[in-house]
Write a protein that holds these residues in place. Structure first.
Motif, mmCIF file in Angstrom:
data_model
loop_
_atom_site.group_PDB
_atom_site.id
_atom_site.type_symbol
_atom_site.label_atom_id
_atom_site.label_comp_id
_atom_site.label_asym_id
_atom_site.label_seq_id
_atom_site.Cartn_x
_atom_site.Cartn_y
_atom_site.Cartn_z
ATOM 1 N N GLU A 15 0.833 -1.202 0.000
ATOM 2 C CA GLU A 15 0.000 0.000 0.000
ATOM 3 C C GLU A 15 0.872 1.258 0.000
ATOM 4 O O GLU A 15 0.570 2.241 -0.689
ATOM 5 C CB GLU A 15 -0.926 -0.004 1.214
ATOM 6 N N LEU A 16 1.952 1.217 0.781
ATOM 7 C CA LEU A 16 2.853 2.367 0.848
ATOM 8 C C LEU A 16 3.521 2.631 -0.503
ATOM 9 O O LEU A 16 3.545 3.773 -0.978
ATOM 10 C CB LEU A 16 3.913 2.139 1.932
ATOM 11 N N THR A 17 4.047 1.587 -1.116
ATOM 12 C CA THR A 17 4.729 1.779 -2.396
ATOM 13 C C THR A 17 3.749 2.222 -3.484
ATOM 14 O O THR A 17 4.086 3.039 -4.344
ATOM 15 C CB THR A 17 5.449 0.490 -2.834
ATOM 16 N N ALA A 18 2.525 1.708 -3.421
ATOM 17 C CA ALA A 18 1.511 2.127 -4.395
ATOM 18 C C ALA A 18 1.139 3.594 -4.174
ATOM 19 O O ALA A 18 0.911 4.344 -5.138
ATOM 20 C CB ALA A 18 0.274 1.249 -4.282
ATOM 21 N N TRP A 19 1.089 4.004 -2.914
ATOM 22 C CA TRP A 19 0.754 5.401 -2.607
ATOM 23 C C TRP A 19 1.831 6.339 -3.129
ATOM 24 O O TRP A 19 1.527 7.377 -3.727
ATOM 25 C CB TRP A 19 0.595 5.548 -1.097
ATOM 26 N N VAL A 20 3.092 5.978 -2.931
ATOM 27 C CA VAL A 20 4.189 6.808 -3.446
ATOM 28 C C VAL A 20 4.169 6.824 -4.975
ATOM 29 O O VAL A 20 4.350 7.868 -5.604
ATOM 30 C CB VAL A 20 5.550 6.301 -2.923
ATOM 31 N N ALA A 21 3.917 5.665 -5.579
ATOM 32 C CA ALA A 21 3.857 5.593 -7.039
ATOM 33 C C ALA A 21 2.762 6.505 -7.581
ATOM 34 O O ALA A 21 2.918 7.128 -8.634
ATOM 35 C CB ALA A 21 3.615 4.154 -7.486
ATOM 36 N N GLY A 22 1.656 6.606 -6.848
ATOM 37 C CA GLY A 22 0.555 7.454 -7.277
ATOM 38 C C GLY A 22 0.858 8.929 -7.186
ATOM 39 O O GLY A 22 0.103 9.756 -7.695
ATOM 40 N N ARG A 23 1.972 9.279 -6.544
ATOM 41 C CA ARG A 23 2.419 10.670 -6.452
ATOM 42 C C ARG A 23 3.626 10.886 -7.357
ATOM 43 O O ARG A 23 4.568 11.597 -7.008
ATOM 44 C CB ARG A 23 2.742 11.008 -4.997
ATOM 45 N N ASN A 24 3.592 10.255 -8.527
ATOM 46 C CA ASN A 24 4.680 10.348 -9.513
ATOM 47 C C ASN A 24 5.982 9.759 -8.990
ATOM 48 O O ASN A 24 7.062 10.109 -9.460
ATOM 49 C CB ASN A 24 4.909 11.796 -9.965
ATOM 50 N N GLY A 25 5.873 8.859 -8.008
ATOM 51 C CA GLY A 25 7.051 8.149 -7.535
ATOM 52 C C GLY A 25 7.910 8.904 -6.551
ATOM 53 O O GLY A 25 9.037 8.495 -6.270
ATOM 54 N N VAL A 26 7.381 9.986 -5.969
ATOM 55 C CA VAL A 26 8.178 10.756 -5.004
ATOM 56 C C VAL A 26 7.249 11.376 -3.968
ATOM 57 O O VAL A 26 6.169 11.878 -4.298
ATOM 58 C CB VAL A 26 9.013 11.848 -5.718
ATOM 59 N N ALA A 27 7.655 11.318 -2.689
ATOM 60 C CA ALA A 27 6.812 11.857 -1.624
ATOM 61 C C ALA A 27 7.681 12.288 -0.453
ATOM 62 O O ALA A 27 8.728 11.692 -0.175
ATOM 63 C CB ALA A 27 5.792 10.820 -1.157
ATOM 64 N N HIS A 28 7.236 13.326 0.235
ATOM 65 C CA HIS A 28 7.929 13.797 1.431
ATOM 66 C C HIS A 28 7.497 12.939 2.617
ATOM 67 O O HIS A 28 6.335 12.541 2.724
ATOM 68 C CB HIS A 28 7.588 15.264 1.693
#
Length: 300
Positions: A15-28
């Motif tokens: 779920e975490l990796t999918a969430w980051v992927a949904g933000r163009n692969g980058v997140a703070h």
């Protein structure tokens, strides 16, 4: 029971990796925590190389665009031509064959030390942006392009954004730019040009005092430009095909226009972008010879 306990973290990591992927692969990381992923889950995702840390505060996916990673590496937002390219907008060709710098907007308190391969933008665009955003707002992208690029390059980026409906020309004219360069572009940017190449040509002619009419149809076929009554302009873009079929089509189009009384000048991508003085001289000479004021046959 143990298998059920072990499966729970795996689901959360997915779920975490999918969430980051949904933000163009980058997140703070602060956004990650606000979404209720735990520090342990982040650590496991990093340990398993499902995510990577950048500057301790950023998480990126393995397939994240390198330009976005570069922006995160200096705590900034992708902007100017780098953001334009990621958005699929027309961007000027790199003339020396180098890959070019990655353009990043950074806050005023950011480190002044140069980062290899990165061009920092310190100015503040007209649109507010979330503190942890990796992307600049489209208005800010255009603002920085207006300051960073040659005027004609910047205009081509602006008109590409209009053409792709990422912004409207009317909106641009209503923005309080606080920048003479951006305000000037807002007065001329339009949706008429169908490519960056056409923007280059029309703006170059405009600067020489020559008005080019765009989106003119003659005998059921489009022209890239028409000067006065009879000087027809055709532009072959970078991706223009040179197959025999395409070449015959161009010859037929030019012949049809000539038979109607038009004078046809055809230029390619390289000429317009890199041999502009020759293109300009060719057009001005044709005008001086009256090629723009010839009588043409009626057509639909």
């Amino acid at each position: 029971m143990l298998r059920a306990v072990d499966s729970q973290p795996s689901r959360r990591i997915r779920e975490l990796t999918a969430w980051v992927a949904g933000r163009n692969g980058v997140a703070h990381t602060s956004d990650v925590r606000a979404t209720h992923f735990t520090a342990a889950e982040v650590a496991r995702a990093v340990r398993e190389e499902r995510l990577f840390r950048i500057r301790r505060s950023w998480l990126v996916a393995p397939d994240c665009d390198p330009r976005r990673i570069a922006a995160a590496s200096v705590g900034g937002r992708l902007t100017c031509i780098s953001a334009a390219a990621v958005r699929g907008l027309w961007v000027p060709a790199v003339r020396d064959g180098s890959p070019g710098l990655i353009h990043v907007a950074v806050p005023g308190n950011s480190s002044r030390h140069d980062a290899e391969g990165i061009h920092r933008h310190w100015g503040t665009g007209p649109a507010p942006v979330a503190r942890n955003s990796n992307d600049d707002h489209i208005l800010n992208v255009l603002f920085h392009a207006a300051h960073c690029l040659a005027r004609r390059d910047a205009l081509a980026v602006w008109e590409s954004a209009i053409r792709q409906r990422q912004i409207e020309a009317g909106v641009l004219r209503g923005i309080a730019w606080r920048s003479a360069a951006a305000a000037s572009l807002a007065t001329v940017a339009s949706a008429l040009s169908e490519s960056g190449l056409e923007t280059y040509f029309v703006d170059g002619m405009r600067n020489a005092g020559v008005l080019v009419r765009q989106q003119v149809w003659i005998d059921g076929h489009p022209l890239d430009g028409l000067i006065a009554d009879s000087l027809a302009i055709q532009l072959d873009g970078f991706a223009h095909h040179s197959s025999p079929v395409d070449r015959r089509r161009d010859i037929a189009a030019d012949a049809r226009l000539t038979n109607l009384g038009y004078v046809v000048l055809r230029f390619d991508y390289y000429q317009v972008l890199f041999e502009w003085p020759v293109v300009l001289e060719t057009v001005l000479t044709a005008i001086a010879r009256g090629a723009h004021r010839r009588a043409v046959l009626p057509h639909r």
